[in-house]
Design a protein around this motif. Structure first.
Motif, PDB file in Angstrom:
ATOM      1  N   UNK A  66       0.795  -1.214   0.014  1.00 11.54           N
ATOM      2  CA  UNK A  66       0.143   0.005  -0.134  1.00 11.54           C
ATOM      3  C   UNK A  66       0.726   1.327   0.115  1.00 11.54           C
ATOM      4  N   UNK A  67       0.354   2.130  -0.524  1.00 12.04           N
ATOM      5  CA  UNK A  67       1.089   3.492  -0.726  1.00 12.04           C
ATOM      6  C   UNK A  67       0.490   4.412   0.454  1.00 12.04           C
ATOM      7  N   UNK A  68       1.302   5.298   0.722  1.00  9.55           N
ATOM      8  CA  UNK A  68       0.842   6.433   1.457  1.00  9.55           C
ATOM      9  C   UNK A  68      -0.603   6.938   1.174  1.00  9.55           C
ATOM     10  N   UNK A  69      -1.373   7.101   1.981  1.00  7.37           N
ATOM     11  CA  UNK A  69      -2.724   7.805   1.863  1.00  7.37           C
ATOM     12  C   UNK A  69      -3.795   6.514   1.426  1.00  7.37           C
ATOM     13  N   UNK A  70      -3.240   5.491   1.045  1.00  8.92           N
ATOM     14  CA  UNK A  70      -4.207   4.413   0.785  1.00  8.92           C
ATOM     15  C   UNK A  70      -4.849   3.949   1.837  1.00  8.92           C
ATOM     16  N   UNK A  71      -6.307   3.817   1.651  1.00  8.53           N
ATOM     17  CA  UNK A  71      -7.265   3.212   2.698  1.00  8.53           C
ATOM     18  C   UNK A  71      -7.660   2.087   2.112  1.00  8.53           C
ATOM     19  N   UNK A  72      -7.595   0.689   2.955  1.00 10.88           N
ATOM     20  CA  UNK A  72      -8.056  -0.413   2.563  1.00 10.88           C
ATOM     21  C   UNK A  72      -8.871  -0.966   3.649  1.00 10.88           C
ATOM     22  N   UNK A  73      -9.732  -1.761   3.166  1.00 11.05           N
ATOM     23  CA  UNK A  73     -10.611  -2.391   3.930  1.00 11.05           C
ATOM     24  C   UNK A  73     -11.095  -4.037   3.243  1.00 11.05           C
ATOM     25  N   UNK A  74     -11.441  -4.762   4.059  1.00 13.89           N
ATOM     26  CA  UNK A  74     -11.758  -6.024   3.837  1.00 13.89           C
ATOM     27  C   UNK A  74     -12.900  -6.596   4.538  1.00 13.89           C
ATOM     28  N   UNK A  75     -14.125  -6.869   4.003  1.00 13.30           N
ATOM     29  CA  UNK A  75     -15.159  -7.266   4.604  1.00 13.30           C
ATOM     30  C   UNK A  75     -15.729  -8.895   4.282  1.00 13.30           C
ATOM     31  N   UNK A  76     -16.252  -9.486   5.279  1.00 20.87           N
ATOM     32  CA  UNK A  76     -16.672 -10.752   4.882  1.00 20.87           C
ATOM     33  C   UNK A  76     -18.045 -10.850   5.775  1.00 20.87           C
ATOM     34  N   UNK A  77     -18.945 -11.221   5.032  1.00 22.38           N
ATOM     35  CA  UNK A  77     -20.338 -11.324   5.724  1.00 22.38           C
ATOM     36  C   UNK A  77     -20.706 -12.878   5.495  1.00 22.38           C
ATOM     37  N   UNK A  78     -21.111 -13.554   6.486  1.00 29.19           N
ATOM     38  CA  UNK A  78     -21.517 -15.073   6.579  1.00 29.19           C
ATOM     39  C   UNK A  78     -22.459 -15.054   7.482  1.00 29.19           C
ATOM     40  N   UNK A  79     -23.277 -16.411   7.376  1.00 37.12           N
ATOM     41  CA  UNK A  79     -24.286 -16.635   8.206  1.00 37.12           C
ATOM     42  C   UNK A  79     -23.666 -17.155   9.750  1.00 37.12           C
ATOM     43  N   UNK A  80     -22.718 -17.773   9.750  1.00 37.74           N
ATOM     44  CA  UNK A  80     -21.877 -17.844  10.938  1.00 37.74           C
ATOM     45  C   UNK A  80     -20.742 -16.988  10.814  1.00 37.74           C
ATOM     46  N   UNK A  81     -20.369 -16.518  11.787  1.00 38.35           N
ATOM     47  CA  UNK A  81     -19.313 -15.279  11.698  1.00 38.35           C
ATOM     48  C   UNK A  81     -17.932 -16.135  11.105  1.00 38.35           C
ATOM     49  N   UNK A  82     -17.347 -17.353  11.569  1.00 35.85           N
ATOM     50  CA  UNK A  82     -16.334 -17.861  11.661  1.00 35.85           C
ATOM     51  C   UNK A  82     -16.669 -19.431  10.601  1.00 35.85           C
ATOM     52  N   UNK A  83     -15.565 -19.673   9.984  1.00 37.42           N
ATOM     53  CA  UNK A  83     -15.623 -20.893   9.381  1.00 37.42           C
ATOM     54  C   UNK A  83     -16.797 -21.123   8.582  1.00 37.42           C
ATOM     55  N   UNK A  84     -17.049 -20.168   7.686  1.00 37.43           N
ATOM     56  CA  UNK A  84     -18.406 -20.095   7.021  1.00 37.43           C
ATOM     57  C   UNK A  84     -17.756 -19.539   5.564  1.00 37.43           C
ATOM     58  N   UNK A  85     -18.825 -20.012   4.800  1.00 35.83           N
ATOM     59  CA  UNK A  85     -18.365 -19.418   3.262  1.00 35.83           C
ATOM     60  C   UNK A  85     -19.234 -17.987   3.192  1.00 35.83           C
ATOM     61  N   UNK A  86     -18.660 -17.150   2.426  1.00 34.06           N
ATOM     62  CA  UNK A  86     -19.225 -15.818   2.642  1.00 34.06           C
ATOM     63  C   UNK A  86     -20.632 -15.830   1.864  1.00 34.06           C
ATOM     64  N   UNK A  87     -21.508 -14.904   2.417  1.00 31.74           N
ATOM     65  CA  UNK A  87     -22.452 -14.380   1.483  1.00 31.74           C
ATOM     66  C   UNK A  87     -22.140 -13.474   0.709  1.00 31.74           C
ATOM     67  N   UNK A  88     -21.217 -12.478   1.220  1.00 32.46           N
ATOM     68  CA  UNK A  88     -20.688 -11.315   0.592  1.00 32.46           C
ATOM     69  C   UNK A  88     -19.127 -11.213   1.048  1.00 32.46           C
ATOM     70  N   UNK A  89     -18.363 -11.072   0.173  1.00 31.20           N
ATOM     71  CA  UNK A  89     -17.163 -10.670   0.523  1.00 31.20           C
ATOM     72  C   UNK A  89     -16.698  -9.280  -0.369  1.00 31.20           C
ATOM     73  N   UNK A  90     -16.124  -8.351   0.483  1.00 29.89           N
ATOM     74  CA  UNK A  90     -15.652  -7.214  -0.175  1.00 29.89           C
ATOM     75  C   UNK A  90     -14.363  -6.591   0.040  1.00 29.89           C
ATOM     76  N   UNK A  91     -13.431  -6.165  -1.333  1.00 34.31           N
ATOM     77  CA  UNK A  91     -12.366  -5.519  -0.799  1.00 34.31           C
ATOM     78  C   UNK A  91     -12.525  -4.279  -1.250  1.00 34.31           C
TER      79      UNK A  91
ATOM     80  N   UNK B 191     -16.004  -7.378  -5.219  1.00 37.65           N
ATOM     81  CA  UNK B 191     -17.064  -8.126  -4.624  1.00 37.65           C
ATOM     82  C   UNK B 191     -16.892  -9.588  -4.714  1.00 37.65           C
ATOM     83  N   UNK B 192     -17.100 -10.564  -3.719  1.00 36.06           N
ATOM     84  CA  UNK B 192     -17.372 -12.016  -4.037  1.00 36.06           C
ATOM     85  C   UNK B 192     -19.012 -12.139  -3.635  1.00 36.06           C
ATOM     86  N   UNK B 193     -19.448 -13.105  -4.260  1.00 32.08           N
ATOM     87  CA  UNK B 193     -20.756 -13.611  -3.729  1.00 32.08           C
ATOM     88  C   UNK B 193     -21.804 -12.885  -4.405  1.00 32.08           C
ATOM     89  N   UNK B 194     -21.532 -11.635  -5.227  1.00 35.43           N
ATOM     90  CA  UNK B 194     -22.324 -10.889  -5.774  1.00 35.43           C
ATOM     91  C   UNK B 194     -22.522 -11.203  -7.477  1.00 35.43           C
TER      92      UNK B 194
END
Lengths: 817, 487
Positions: free
Chosen positions: B366-391, B408-411
């Motif tokens: 990442x370069x200076x000033x770059x803001x990154x985020x990663x999100x995973x949404x799933x029925x169970x918080x952990x050890x689940x396949x995403x309903x939606x994933x986003x970078x 996005x994944x899952x979309x």
């Protein structure tokens, strides 16, 4: 009829009564040895141990714990296979409903390794494994396919892999028919009931509803649940000489499996032996569901003359075997401004699946628990056990009761939001108790209610009022994350509502070296039943726990047993074992009095020793003497629950011997952008009477809570529009993980409670009741959602409250607000 | 070239040489059926319950390293040169329980006991790495283990207490470390291994160049790295995978390097490898990574595999695409590189020729000033396949958004960039209104499906809300380096 007691009964009961009344105090701290009984100094001459190990009311680890952790505990799939063992696998339907015209199994027969193929035509006896004798549960169907995933035939091959592969090669000739997957569409399509519906009614419901100052109507959908026992279904049949068949399997109901195998083989029950050492979890999913697998293995073994094992893979296990019933409940409740209920009317429609299985009693129990802890002055409850084109649903921890309780708690919530009160106040206002407020919808009086004290203590312990106020304040200042808290009670009726099931047997041998062999009709599925029953025996004989060998459950030793179900395992089998011990002890006492010329009162069983007059001898030596004197050192014990009776046609009786109680307070936080949530804290106070083993009971409470929470949160069953269950393995069906348990989790047993009835050592059943403590999480989620509309509307969350349902409810309330 | 035809490894204390190992022979079936080591259980045969957990020790650049894995989806051929440790190896010859086992017994950590050997093995692996774990560490280590009886509390209580029962320093695996290392080193022949029947062939290339050759010889062969996907083809779908080329032993595919602002991740690097090495550079991925599968699967599954299998809901592509990742494919000695998003052509179709393999993924730091985020949404918080994933990645200069990349994944049928939303954000002001507007055009980018993981409506609503969350989380922090904000 149920009130009649034969002379023999009262004899047994009187003897047990006497035994139970001399119960000893619970030690101050679980796990500590019990106080030494006062003994004459002379009696201690041989210095017997101060107390035996593993007596009742003590913490004791599960008798198989060391075998569990070392991997040396044998489950059915671990039994060494005799040479020549074959493997069976089911071929299943890929259509939800069709007229079955033909099965082309040529390719299956020709596949590598295949030895035999079984269809309905190959069932030598009756093609039915219905647990209630309704003849609606064929091993394999003949005319009509009734659900997606229905077993149609079985392949028998040299290896399991070969059988699996071959099973995919069948060509099914069938004509598709219209189908209904859920109870609502089934009712629309005029589908029949799978079992007679039940109506519970008391009072003048319609006038009372009309007269009520407030009235509201609603509907809730309550999802089903897969058992997700870690060990799947499995049966292993070994043919014997003549018509004999031994089946090792993982069932909660060995006698039923035995009778079903006999029925499909067309042989008497005495030809069939069913053995269960232990199950890798049952939860109700192995009460009737093993019948099919036992039947297939046995038929295949009979035909091939070789041992046959059948073990479906997880997907087939989940699609071909039944689950918890989902319900749609439509309700109308009348109440006053204070939130006190005046009248209730509700209809419970259940997805029963294609056959009755246990749906009759399950839907009955939903009605029995539709009051939960609350008095309904006027009430009418109806069940609608709907046939659907899905797998036939079955027993699951709580047996319909939890669905009834969810309904009751939803009604409380509705009233709380409608009257602007704290739901806990509405709960308390409606608890059973007070003049004329103790009658259930089935006309049994609630005589042992301890909820006022129990809920009061939990309220204090959990600091409910202060935390709720804090949460309401915090929610007002938080835009994204919202919190909720709920304290919900449980009252659960204990006994099989099929009265005849409330019986048990045990067989105890004392060998002439003083070692003890214990067998009873209950099955071990992790709950620690064997440990508890052995504790009862150790306590009664006053011998160390280690002296007792706990053996596999087998229909050869105890016949005609009931399912280990309905939380009844310890109550029934503990009593039966105690009866057996007391028979042997009575003979030993007689032997002592006759041989040593002492009075019966002068014979006492001390820790690992027996005092006869002024002398004390070791238990082993005494037993040896008794053996030489030709005293019978073996006994079959028996028990049947007193007092219960039930007239289903009238909807009246006393179906339950007693009630177990509990309460839980849960706090959750939800993310209103995604619907995701976390259980922040749960406090539990649960009633198990005078616990036989507090450590094991606490384990049951903790485990049941998490399982109940899973049912109402992330465990979702999802069928596609073809009727295929698409959540059919842990990859798609999500039970709680370690990280899903509450961040703070305080679990206590109500150590002051004792069963008012003469149960085994005044304990109470523990398997099912705490399952419903998970409802506190569901209600807390509901409150968090309600916060987005200032708690003015009941969010009417359906279960399970997946992140999706939570977010959609938030979205709905925000739109309406 | 010289070839071997046996799979050799150390099983508990013994050296084992297995001839004729079919490609689809699982380690679990070998243990249970061939060796009658029945302590290891089959719960799901898909790597989701952990009842089959065993340890696999492997010689790495840093020495002998043990990791818990799922024996149910691990192929026998893939343990060549490894030390396989099952629950039977833990208790001493005198029958004395191992500290892990004694802790579980004393804390009432088993009820039905069927999942227990798997828990023993996962906790054993954790205790060897972290003798005094926190509850949070225990929970992370147990994401791949299901228990249906206990509600987990007694297991967690046992897990944090294990060191009261003994020290990892005295553990046989530690004490025998040098001997096992020597025995494993002796198994490394440097030869290609070909074994199994003609129609169920296992191939273990000698090295990465040999892999390229093998694949040219067998274009379309099944490439098996961590087997966390291919394992299920076999156990769930009974699909033939022959010929299968196993690559999990190829060190060259596992390298992770950083030079000139570019991170190079070998396609065979596991999720665990990446987690251990790269989170300092991509702190926003830390929480995201903890939600990918369970520990056992993270130890097996590879980044290259996650990309190459083309899943529309793979966890790594959306976040890697947002980070401007490129993928390098190799065929023989020929290589080509493309933006990761271009690799995914359509549902089930990737831009990979039959003789090509994914060799490497590169990600610019990442370069200076770059803001990154990663999100995973799933029925169970952990050890689940995403309903939606986003970078999501943006750079904010003087209140204006530039260099916006959202995937996005899952979309959709593939991991996919949200071009319309990016267009709204690029050049827009850093404000709630801009993100609301971007969320409002997501329906131009995506028409998601409804399935058992989530409905189309929920997916759309969540996807938009994730853009809003991104703004809310980072508003007020723009000046600071991108950091984590608790949700």
């Amino acid at each position: 009829m149920d009130d009649e007691r034969t002379p023999q009964d009262s004899e047994v009961s009187d003897r047990l009564t006497e035994l139970l009344e001399i119960d000893r105090p619970i030690p101050p701290e679980p796990g500590l040895p019990e106080p030494v009984r006062s003994l004459e100094p002379a009696a201690l001459a041989q210095a017997p141990a101060a107390a035996v190990s593993g007596a009742v009311h003590q913490n004791r680890v599960h008798d198989s714990a060391e075998k569990h952790v070392t991997g040396r505990a044998d489950y059915t799939d671990d039994i060494a296979q005799p040479e020549g063992t074959l493997h069976a696998y089911l071929g299943v339907s890929k259509i939800a409903r069709a007229r079955l015209k033909g099965l082309d199994l040529d390719a299956v027969r020709r596949a590598p390794g295949v030895v035999d193929v079984l269809t309905a035509a190959d069932v030598p006896g009756i093609n039915d494994v219905s647990p209630t004798g309704r003849n609606d549960d064929p091993v394999f169907p003949t005319d009509e396919i009734e659900f997606h995933g229905q077993p149609l035939f079985a392949v028998v091959a040299e290896t399991r892999d070969a059988a699996r592969r071959a099973a995919l090669l069948a060509v099914v000739d069938c004509e598709p028919l219209p189908f209904a997957l859920d109870p609502v569409s089934a009712r629309k399509a005029d589908y029949p009931y799978v079992a007679p519906p039940l109506k519970l009614e008391r009072g003048e419901v319609d006038p009372a509803l009309s007269a009520a100052p407030r009235r509201l109507a609603g509907s809730i959908r309550i999802g089903g649940q897969d058992h997700m026992y870690l060990e799947g279904q499995i049966a292993f049949a070994i043919p014997g000489e003549d018509d004999e068949m031994v089946v090792h399997c993982s069932t909660q109901h060995p006698s039923e499996a035995q009778h079903m195998v006999a029925q499909v083989l067309g042989v008497p029950s005495n030809a069939v032996t069913v053995n269960v050492r232990r199950m890798g979890g049952g939860f109700g999913g192995k009460e009737s569901q093993m019948n099919l697998f036992c039947a297939v293995a046995a038929i295949a073994a009979r035909r091939t003359g070789r041992p046959v094992k059948i073990r479906p893979d997880r997907d087939q296990d989940m699609t071909a075997t039944g689950k918890r019933h989902d319900f749609v409940v439509d309700y109308t409740v009348g109440f006053d401004e204070s939130g006190r209920i005046q009248a209730v009317e509700a209809d419970f429609a259940a997805r029963c699946g294609f056959s009755s299985d246990l749906s009759g009693p399950v839907t009955d129990r939903a009605l029995f628990h539709a009051d939960n802890a609350y008095f309904y002055p006027h009430v009418r409850l109806r069940s609608h056990p709907m046939k659907t084109n899905t797998v036939s649903n079955t027993a699951f921890r709580g047996f319909g009761g939890p669905q009834g309780v969810v309904f009751a708690e939803r009604m409380i919530e509705e009233i709380a939001y409608a009257t602007g009160q704290d739901p806990l106040d509405v709960r308390k206002a409606n608890f059973y108790g007070g003049a004329g407020r103790d009658l259930t919808p089935y006309h049994q009086s609630v005589e042992d209610n301890i909820l006022d004290r129990l809920v009061g203590e939990l309220e204090e312990k959990a600091d409910y009022r202060r935390r709720r106020a804090q949460i309401v304040a915090a929610n007002a200042g938080s835009t994204i994350v919202k919190r909720g808290i709920a304290l919900t009670p449980v009252k659960f009726g204990i006994s099989f509502t099929a009265t005849w099931y409330n019986q048990a047997g045990a067989l105890i041998h004392v060998y002439n070296d003083g070692s003890i062999h214990l067998n009873h009709g209950g099955t071990e599925m992790g709950q620690g039943l064997n440990t508890k029953v052995a504790q009862v025996v150790a306590d009664a004989f006053q011998v160390d726990f280690e002296r007792i060998k706990i053996t596999k459950t087998t229909t050869e030793k105890v016949p005609n047993t009931s399912a280990t179900a309905a939380s009844s395992g310890s109550d029934l089998n503990g009593m039966a074992a105690l009866d057996a011990v007391e028979q042997i002890k009575a003979r030993l006492v007689t032997f002592a009095t006759e041989t040593y010329g002492v009075a019966a009162e002068d014979v006492a069983f001390l820790p690992n020793a027996v005092r006869i007059g002024a002398e004390t001898m070791s238990f082993d030596a005494f037993v040896k003497e008794a053996y030489k004197a030709r005293i019978q050192l073996s006994a079959a014990g028996f028990y049947k629950t007193p007092k219960i009776h039930w007239d289903r046609d009238k909807g009246m009786g006393r179906p339950f011997y007693y009630y177990s109680y509990g309460a839980a307070c849960s706090e959750v936080s939800i993310d209103t952008l995604t619907g995701e949530y976390r259980v922040e804290r749960t406090d539990i106070l649960h009633d198990v009477g005078r616990s036989l083993n507090p450590a094991l009971d606490k384990g049951q409470v903790e485990g049941a809570f998490v399982q109940g929470m899973g049912w109402l949160t992330t465990e979702e069953l999802w069928w596609d529009d073809k009727g295929a269950l698409r959540t059919h393995a842990p990859s798609t069906y999500k039970i709680p993980l370690a990280s899903d348990r509450p961040r703070v989790f305080n679990v206590d047993l109500a150590d002051w409670s004792e069963n008012r009835e003469l149960t085994i050592k005044r304990s109470k059943a523990v398997g099912e009741p705490p399952f419903m403590l998970g409802i506190s999480v569901f209600e807390a989620l509901s409150m968090a959602v309600a916060s987005v509309a200032d708690y003015r509307k009941c969010p009417r969350l359906d279960a399970p409250a997946t992140p999706e349902r939570v977010l959609m409810a938030v979205s709905r309330l925000k739109t309406k607000a | 070239m010289t070839q071997g035809s046996e799979i050799r490894f150390v099983l508990n204390g013994r050296d084992v040489a297995v001839p004729d190992v079919a490609a689809d022979r699982t380690l679990l079936d070998f243990l249970r059926l061939d060796r009658r080591l029945t302590g290891t259980k089959e719960g799901c045969a898909e790597g989701d319950c952990g009842a089959c957990t065993v340890l696999v020790g492997r010689l790495t650049a840093d020495g002998l390293a043990y990791a818990p894995v799922n024996a149910c989806i691990r192929f026998l051929a893939s343990v060549h040169g490894c030390h396989v440790v099952t629950v039977e190896h833990l208790s001493g010859r005198d029958g004395k329980l191992h500290p892990v086992q004694q802790a579980l017994v004393d804390h009432h950590g088993s009820q039905c006991g069927f999942c227990t050997p798997g828990f023993v093995m996962a906790l054993y692996a954790l205790w060897m790495e972290v003798p005094e774990p926190s509850e949070a560490q225990v929970e992370t280590a147990l994401q791949g283990n299901l228990c249906r009886c206990t509600g987990y509390s007694p297991i967690v209580r046992a897990a944090v207490a294990i060191s009261r029962y003994g020290s990892p320093a005295a553990d046989p695996i530690r004490l025998e470390r040098e001997a096992i290392t020597a025995r494993l080193a002796a198994l490394r022949s440097g030869h290609r291994i070909v074994t199994g029947p003609e129609d169920n062939r296992s191939i273990l290339p000698a090295d990465i160049d040999d892999f390229a050759v093998c694949l040219q010889d067998h274009p379309g062969a099944t490439i098996v790295a961590g087997a966390t996907d291919v394992g299920l083809w076999v156990t769930k779908f009974l699909r033939p995978i022959s010929p299968a080329i196993f690559v999990g032993h190829l060190d060259a595919l596992k390298s992770i390097t950083i030079e000139d602002g570019l991170v190079r991740i070998g396609a065979g690097a596991s999720y665990s490898d990446v987690w251990a090495r790269l989170m300092g550079h991509f702190p926003h991925l830390d929480a995201y990574w903890s939600r990918i599968a369970g520990w056992q699967v993270r130890n097996m599954g590879t980044i290259g595999g996650n990309i190459a299998n083309g899943s529309p809901i793979g966890d790594t592509p959306p976040v890697l695409i947002a980070l401007k990742a490129e993928v390098t494919l190799r065929e023989g000695d020929r290589r080509r590189t493309m933006p990761l998003e271009d690799f995914f052509v359509a549902y089930g179709k990737q831009d990979r020729a039959p003789a090509e393999f994914v060799e490497e993924i590169t990600v610019p730091l990442p370069r200076t000033g770059q803001i990154d985020a990663a999100y995973k949404i799933s029925k169970r918080r952990e050890e689940d396949i995403s309903s939606v994933a986003a970078g999501i990645s943006v750079t904010v200069l003087d209140g204006r958004i530039t260099d916006c990349r959202i995937a996005f994944g899952g979309m959709a049928g593939t991991p996919k960039r949200a071009r319309a939303a990016e267009a709204v954000l690029n050049g827009g002001s850093w404000s709630q209104a801009t993100f609301d507007e971007a969320a409002g055009v997501l329906d131009q980018d995506f028409q998601p499906l409804s399935d058992w993981r989530a409905s189309a409506d929920y997916r759309m609503l969540v996807a938009g809300n994730l853009l809003r969350r991104f703004f809310l989380e980072h508003d007020g922090e723009r000046a600071a380096p991108a950091g984590k904000v608790a949700a």
